[in-house]
Design an enzyme around this catalytic site. Sequence first.
Site, PDB file in Angstrom:
ATOM      1  N   ARG A  20       0.835  -1.197   0.000  1.00  0.00           N
ATOM      2  CA  ARG A  20       0.000   0.000   0.000  1.00  0.00           C
ATOM      3  C   ARG A  20       0.879   1.259   0.000  1.00  0.00           C
ATOM      4  O   ARG A  20       2.077   1.191   0.214  1.00  0.00           O
ATOM      5  CB  ARG A  20      -0.968  -0.001   1.192  1.00  0.00           C
ATOM      6  N   ALA A  22       0.916   4.981  -2.421  1.00  0.00           N
ATOM      7  CA  ALA A  22       0.946   5.139  -3.883  1.00  0.00           C
ATOM      8  C   ALA A  22       2.308   4.822  -4.522  1.00  0.00           C
ATOM      9  O   ALA A  22       2.366   4.244  -5.602  1.00  0.00           O
ATOM     10  CB  ALA A  22       0.517   6.564  -4.237  1.00  0.00           C
ATOM     11  N   GLY A  23       3.390   5.210  -3.850  1.00  0.00           N
ATOM     12  CA  GLY A  23       4.721   4.963  -4.418  1.00  0.00           C
ATOM     13  C   GLY A  23       5.031   3.479  -4.480  1.00  0.00           C
ATOM     14  O   GLY A  23       5.464   2.955  -5.518  1.00  0.00           O
ATOM     15  N   CYS A 129      -2.199   9.439   7.819  1.00  0.00           N
ATOM     16  CA  CYS A 129      -1.985   8.166   7.120  1.00  0.00           C
ATOM     17  C   CYS A 129      -0.490   7.803   7.163  1.00  0.00           C
ATOM     18  O   CYS A 129       0.246   8.251   8.051  1.00  0.00           O
ATOM     19  CB  CYS A 129      -2.509   8.263   5.691  1.00  0.00           C
ATOM     20  N   SER A 131       2.695   7.981   4.556  1.00  0.00           N
ATOM     21  CA  SER A 131       3.247   8.312   3.240  1.00  0.00           C
ATOM     22  C   SER A 131       4.759   8.226   3.325  1.00  0.00           C
ATOM     23  O   SER A 131       5.383   8.910   4.144  1.00  0.00           O
ATOM     24  CB  SER A 131       2.814   9.730   2.854  1.00  0.00           C
ATOM     25  N   ASP A 198      -2.071  10.483  -3.350  1.00  0.00           N
ATOM     26  CA  ASP A 198      -2.397   9.372  -4.254  1.00  0.00           C
ATOM     27  C   ASP A 198      -2.582   9.891  -5.669  1.00  0.00           C
ATOM     28  O   ASP A 198      -2.327   9.180  -6.634  1.00  0.00           O
ATOM     29  CB  ASP A 198      -3.651   8.641  -3.783  1.00  0.00           C
ATOM     30  N   ASN A 208      -6.030  12.144  -1.501  1.00  0.00           N
ATOM     31  CA  ASN A 208      -5.214  11.384  -0.539  1.00  0.00           C
ATOM     32  C   ASN A 208      -6.147  10.707   0.465  1.00  0.00           C
ATOM     33  O   ASN A 208      -7.378  10.870   0.409  1.00  0.00           O
ATOM     34  CB  ASN A 208      -4.220  12.325   0.162  1.00  0.00           C
ATOM     35  N   LYS A 209      -5.565   9.950   1.358  1.00  0.00           N
ATOM     36  CA  LYS A 209      -6.324   9.152   2.329  1.00  0.00           C
ATOM     37  C   LYS A 209      -7.470   9.939   2.959  1.00  0.00           C
ATOM     38  O   LYS A 209      -7.313  11.102   3.316  1.00  0.00           O
ATOM     39  CB  LYS A 209      -5.344   8.663   3.406  1.00  0.00           C
ATOM     40  N   LYS A 234       2.610  11.002  -9.624  1.00  0.00           N
ATOM     41  CA  LYS A 234       1.310  10.982  -8.943  1.00  0.00           C
ATOM     42  C   LYS A 234       0.390  12.064  -9.503  1.00  0.00           C
ATOM     43  O   LYS A 234      -0.722  12.244  -9.036  1.00  0.00           O
ATOM     44  CB  LYS A 234       1.506  11.159  -7.444  1.00  0.00           C
TER      45      LYS A 234
HETATM   46  C1  RUB Z   1      -2.029   5.715   1.422  1.00  0.00           C
HETATM   47  C2  RUB Z   1      -2.048   7.196   1.300  1.00  0.00           C
HETATM   48  C3  RUB Z   1      -0.714   7.881   1.201  1.00  0.00           C
HETATM   49  C4  RUB Z   1      -0.350   8.074  -0.272  1.00  0.00           C
HETATM   50  C5  RUB Z   1       1.100   8.505  -0.450  1.00  0.00           C
HETATM   51  O1  RUB Z   1      -3.299   5.133   1.259  1.00  0.00           O
HETATM   52  O2  RUB Z   1      -3.077   7.825   1.212  1.00  0.00           O
HETATM   53  O3  RUB Z   1      -0.770   9.147   1.795  1.00  0.00           O
HETATM   54  O4  RUB Z   1      -0.538   6.867  -0.979  1.00  0.00           O
HETATM   55  O5  RUB Z   1       1.956   7.499   0.042  1.00  0.00           O
HETATM   56  P1  RUB Z   1      -3.442   3.526   1.356  1.00  0.00           P
HETATM   57  P2  RUB Z   1       3.483   7.372  -0.463  1.00  0.00           P
HETATM   58  O6  RUB Z   1      -2.903   3.118   2.670  1.00  0.00           O
HETATM   59  O7  RUB Z   1      -4.905   3.276   1.180  1.00  0.00           O
HETATM   60  O8  RUB Z   1      -2.643   2.953   0.195  1.00  0.00           O
HETATM   61  O9  RUB Z   1       4.128   8.675  -0.180  1.00  0.00           O
HETATM   62  O10 RUB Z   1       4.033   6.236   0.333  1.00  0.00           O
HETATM   63  O11 RUB Z   1       3.431   7.086  -1.932  1.00  0.00           O
END
Ligand code: RUB
Length: 322
Positions: A20, A22-23, A129, A131, A198, A208-209, A234
Amino acid sequence: MDIPREVLQIAEDIKTMRIRGAGKIARSAAKALMIAAEKYRGSRDEFKKYMEKVANIILNTRPTAVSLPNAVMYVMTRLRRSEGDLEELKQTVIASAKEFIDKSLEAVKKIAEYGARMINDGDIIMTHCHSTAAVSVIIEAHKQGKNVKVYSDETRPKFQGRITSSQLAEAGIDVTLVPDSAMRLIVKRVDKVIVGADAIASNGALVNKIGTSQLALAAHEAGVMFLVAAETYKFSPMTFIGELVKIELRDPTEVVSNEWLKENPGVKVLNPSFDVTPPEYIDAIITELGVIPPHAAVLILTESFGWALQEHVMKGIEESEE
Ligand code: RUB
């Protein structure tokens, strides 16, 4: 040829959120395409069709994080344009998937660097969340010797705030976990909010979340700076031509148990996973290309995805002429 088990496992892990953020989702999608190419044993003529099938399986796992279609597009566009023998086609997929993964990891490092410059010694930061990009900014500021304190909210129903808190604590950062409902109270005590993304729409809106927009609203009310850490993959090219980012609705059993649902047949449970924060509530977006105001999202989109939009429009014109 059948889709390899490892590829189906990655798709399942994204769906069930074992993978989980986005990255990570984007890097795993690229990895799945790479594994599919490596394991392919069929004919040259069938390879592209097989890879399109794999791409579709990956694309249909989670709908909101635009990093996923952007990662798939990065690899598949290169494959679609390639001619050559089977080995060359396979190498195109493998090399471009690796390139995407490396670029993505490099982007997080750059974001950490640029973002850390915006953090002052003594700052109190709030995040939502989990990230990787936002956490990397905070950890980089800490590594640079800045004394920071962080509030991380729980982020119900999946509690990703616990992942954030334990990663920050492990890095030696003073972190406090708070319930989501304490958001408005706590944000008044902080200097900056940093969250991940996201998807970023062409008008600079952030997807985002769920709960992010509430935090942004509370930060706006309290006059607290609201920052977004987001790699350029993104940014959503399709929002440029008016498409909306789809908000994922997840299973009610993430909110209440199956037993509870059975005991309360008259209650409906809705579990939206993301929300939209308007650009007016965002002070800056930290990308690997630099820090931009949200309204400059359109510039990132033209720079990074102009070619894809052009192809999309041309395809539309060709189809309408047929
Ligand atoms: C995760 C979420 C994160 C973004 C960015 O949601 O909302 O803030 O995906 O994350 P979920 P990153 O838990 O439903 O995947 O910076 O790690 O890409």
